[in-house]
Design a protein around this motif. Structure first.
Motif, PDB file in Angstrom:
ATOM      1  N   LEU A 177       0.804  -1.219   0.000  1.00  0.00           N
ATOM      2  CA  LEU A 177       0.000   0.000   0.000  1.00  0.00           C
ATOM      3  C   LEU A 177       0.840   1.272   0.000  1.00  0.00           C
ATOM      4  CD1 LEU A 177      -2.776  -1.050   2.547  1.00  0.00           C
ATOM      5  CD2 LEU A 177      -2.996  -0.867   0.055  1.00  0.00           C
ATOM      6  N   SER A 178       2.151   1.130   0.191  1.00  0.00           N
ATOM      7  CA  SER A 178       3.029   2.301   0.187  1.00  0.00           C
ATOM      8  C   SER A 178       3.257   2.832  -1.221  1.00  0.00           C
ATOM      9  CB  SER A 178       4.380   1.959   0.833  1.00  0.00           C
ATOM     10  OG  SER A 178       5.115   1.055   0.003  1.00  0.00           O
ATOM     11  N   GLN A 179       2.892   2.056  -2.235  1.00  0.00           N
ATOM     12  CA  GLN A 179       3.078   2.487  -3.615  1.00  0.00           C
ATOM     13  C   GLN A 179       2.103   3.618  -3.959  1.00  0.00           C
ATOM     14  OE1 GLN A 179       5.637   1.193  -5.943  1.00  0.00           O
ATOM     15  NE2 GLN A 179       6.172   0.961  -3.794  1.00  0.00           N
ATOM     16  N   PRO A 180       2.568   4.633  -4.687  1.00  0.00           N
ATOM     17  CA  PRO A 180       1.705   5.778  -5.022  1.00  0.00           C
ATOM     18  C   PRO A 180       0.414   5.330  -5.717  1.00  0.00           C
ATOM     19  CG  PRO A 180       3.988   6.234  -5.612  1.00  0.00           C
ATOM     20  CD  PRO A 180       3.935   4.792  -5.213  1.00  0.00           C
ATOM     21  N   GLY A 181      -0.704   5.783  -5.192  1.00  0.00           N
ATOM     22  CA  GLY A 181      -1.993   5.492  -5.793  1.00  0.00           C
ATOM     23  C   GLY A 181      -2.569   4.131  -5.461  1.00  0.00           C
ATOM     24  N   ARG A 182      -1.802   3.301  -4.760  1.00  0.00           N
ATOM     25  CA  ARG A 182      -2.262   1.931  -4.538  1.00  0.00           C
ATOM     26  C   ARG A 182      -3.443   1.878  -3.573  1.00  0.00           C
ATOM     27  NH1 ARG A 182      -3.789  -2.249  -6.801  1.00  0.00           N
ATOM     28  NH2 ARG A 182      -4.063  -4.002  -5.394  1.00  0.00           N
ATOM     29  N   LEU A 183      -3.525   2.812  -2.654  1.00  0.00           N
ATOM     30  CA  LEU A 183      -4.618   2.822  -1.674  1.00  0.00           C
ATOM     31  C   LEU A 183      -5.972   2.880  -2.389  1.00  0.00           C
ATOM     32  CD1 LEU A 183      -4.095   2.794   1.419  1.00  0.00           C
ATOM     33  CD2 LEU A 183      -4.779   5.200   1.443  1.00  0.00           C
ATOM     34  N   SER A 184      -6.127   3.857  -3.266  1.00  0.00           N
ATOM     35  CA  SER A 184      -7.412   4.004  -3.964  1.00  0.00           C
ATOM     36  C   SER A 184      -7.621   2.903  -4.990  1.00  0.00           C
ATOM     37  CB  SER A 184      -7.500   5.383  -4.635  1.00  0.00           C
ATOM     38  OG  SER A 184      -6.442   5.571  -5.548  1.00  0.00           O
ATOM     39  N   GLU A 185      -6.550   2.445  -5.621  1.00  0.00           N
ATOM     40  CA  GLU A 185      -6.669   1.350  -6.587  1.00  0.00           C
ATOM     41  C   GLU A 185      -7.184   0.092  -5.901  1.00  0.00           C
ATOM     42  OE1 GLU A 185      -2.861   0.732  -8.316  1.00  0.00           O
ATOM     43  OE2 GLU A 185      -2.919   2.542  -9.559  1.00  0.00           O
ATOM     44  N   SER A 186      -6.595  -0.217  -4.763  1.00  0.00           N
ATOM     45  CA  SER A 186      -7.001  -1.402  -4.012  1.00  0.00           C
ATOM     46  C   SER A 186      -8.468  -1.291  -3.598  1.00  0.00           C
ATOM     47  CB  SER A 186      -6.112  -1.559  -2.771  1.00  0.00           C
ATOM     48  OG  SER A 186      -6.603  -2.565  -1.918  1.00  0.00           O
ATOM     49  N   GLN A 218       2.245  -7.377  -7.401  1.00  0.00           N
ATOM     50  CA  GLN A 218       3.107  -6.485  -8.184  1.00  0.00           C
ATOM     51  C   GLN A 218       3.494  -5.249  -7.371  1.00  0.00           C
ATOM     52  OE1 GLN A 218       0.604  -5.799 -11.583  1.00  0.00           O
ATOM     53  NE2 GLN A 218       1.005  -7.826 -12.475  1.00  0.00           N
ATOM     54  N   ALA A 219       2.525  -4.687  -6.645  1.00  0.00           N
ATOM     55  CA  ALA A 219       2.805  -3.508  -5.809  1.00  0.00           C
ATOM     56  C   ALA A 219       3.771  -3.856  -4.683  1.00  0.00           C
ATOM     57  CB  ALA A 219       1.503  -2.943  -5.243  1.00  0.00           C
ATOM     58  N   LEU A 220       3.609  -5.052  -4.119  1.00  0.00           N
ATOM     59  CA  LEU A 220       4.499  -5.492  -3.047  1.00  0.00           C
ATOM     60  C   LEU A 220       5.937  -5.602  -3.547  1.00  0.00           C
ATOM     61  CD1 LEU A 220       5.193  -6.755  -0.276  1.00  0.00           C
ATOM     62  CD2 LEU A 220       4.560  -8.969  -1.263  1.00  0.00           C
ATOM     63  N   MET A 221       6.124  -6.255  -4.692  1.00  0.00           N
ATOM     64  CA  MET A 221       7.479  -6.446  -5.214  1.00  0.00           C
ATOM     65  C   MET A 221       8.118  -5.104  -5.561  1.00  0.00           C
ATOM     66  SD  MET A 221       7.527  -9.569  -4.670  1.00  0.00           S
ATOM     67  CE  MET A 221       9.178  -9.983  -5.220  1.00  0.00           C
ATOM     68  N   ALA A 222       7.309  -4.162  -6.084  1.00  0.00           N
ATOM     69  CA  ALA A 222       7.839  -2.833  -6.378  1.00  0.00           C
ATOM     70  C   ALA A 222       8.278  -2.145  -5.091  1.00  0.00           C
ATOM     71  CB  ALA A 222       6.773  -1.998  -7.101  1.00  0.00           C
ATOM     72  N   GLY A 223       7.490  -2.294  -4.037  1.00  0.00           N
ATOM     73  CA  GLY A 223       7.845  -1.697  -2.752  1.00  0.00           C
ATOM     74  C   GLY A 223       9.111  -2.309  -2.167  1.00  0.00           C
ATOM     75  N   ILE A 224       9.257  -3.625  -2.296  1.00  0.00           N
ATOM     76  CA  ILE A 224      10.456  -4.304  -1.805  1.00  0.00           C
ATOM     77  C   ILE A 224      11.681  -3.821  -2.577  1.00  0.00           C
ATOM     78  CG2 ILE A 224      11.640  -6.534  -1.731  1.00  0.00           C
ATOM     79  CD1 ILE A 224       8.916  -7.791  -1.051  1.00  0.00           C
ATOM     80  N   ASP A 225      11.552  -3.679  -3.904  1.00  0.00           N
ATOM     81  CA  ASP A 225      12.669  -3.227  -4.732  1.00  0.00           C
ATOM     82  C   ASP A 225      13.103  -1.817  -4.323  1.00  0.00           C
ATOM     83  OD1 ASP A 225      12.732  -5.559  -6.158  1.00  0.00           O
ATOM     84  OD2 ASP A 225      11.520  -4.808  -7.823  1.00  0.00           O
TER      85      ASP A 225
END
Length: 229
Positions: A177-186, A218-225
């Motif tokens: 959820l830390s990814q930009p825009g992911r909160l509203s997308e989810s 996908q959002a999780l892996m981007a956040g980990i990277d």
């Protein structure tokens, strides 16, 4: 029924103590109170829980089987950190199980879990409007739990609980959820899933639920990277 006595009673008491220690450690790992890679000393845990080292040792063995604890010979015992491959495999299973659960729930009609999902979505919308990621993360966990519970399939739910323990999902969802825009997308994805469940569209509910889990991965892996760079 007579209470266990003698050696039988001692074995039951030992088993109960091991189960209690295992459950408390499990929750500490899942919640992030014990962070990934934390050292788990039998002696320190024995003092913390006020028990002998035997139930601690047995509890750690159980958590190792569940994938939450890693034992390195001649080095020590640590909170496990899933590899990228393990995370991908776990999310593939999450996608299958939650997709099936959404399908089964859609076929059940307006059961109590559906009403609770509607209440969950109202609270989630409010959290998104307030930008409250911490509250929304709690509601995400509840949303997925309600769908699995609503499927009314004990075998599916048992596998799901084991899977979620291995993922320590409460910790991972915050990274996603830390990814930009992911909160509203989810939140929008949850609305689509619930809408299809309300429409009793099992095929659609399964498809959209699986898409949602893939996007979360996908959002999780981007956040980990991002954290590793």
């Amino acid at each position: 029924m007579q209470r266990p006595t003698g050696q039988s009673g001692k074995r039951l008491a030992g088993t109960s103590m091991q189960a209690r220690v295992a459950e408390e450690l499990r929750q500490m790992i899942i919640s992030g109170e014990l962070p990934p890679r934390s050292s788990l000393s039998e002696m320190a845990l024995s003092e913390t829980f006020g028990v002998s080292r035997t139930p601690i040792r047995e509890a750690l063995k159980q958590l190792q089987i569940e994938g939450l604890v890693e034992v390195r010979p001649r080095v020590g015992t640590f909170v496990a950190v899933p590899s990228r491959r393990e995370l991908t495999e776990l999310f593939q299973m999450k996608e299958l199980l939650e997709g099936a659960a959404a399908r089964l729930l859609a076929f059940r009609g307006h059961v109590p879990e559906v009403e609770r999902l509607e209440a969950n979505m109202r609270a989630a919308d409010e959290a998104v409007r307030d930008g409250d990621a911490e509250r929304y993360a709690e509601l995400v966990h509840e949303f997925h739990d309600l769908i699995v519970a609503g499927a009314d399939n004990s075998k599916l739910e048992a596998h799901y609980r084991t899977l979620m323990n291995q993922l320590a999902y409460a910790r991972l969802v915050r990274t996603s959820l830390s990814q930009p825009g992911r909160l509203s997308e989810s939140d929008n994805e949850h609305h689509r899933v619930l809408g299809l469940i309300l429409a009793k569209d099992g095929d659609g509910a399964e498809r959209v639920m699986r898409e949602h889990v893939r996007r979360s991965h996908q959002a999780l892996m981007a956040g980990i990277d991002e954290r590793q760079n």
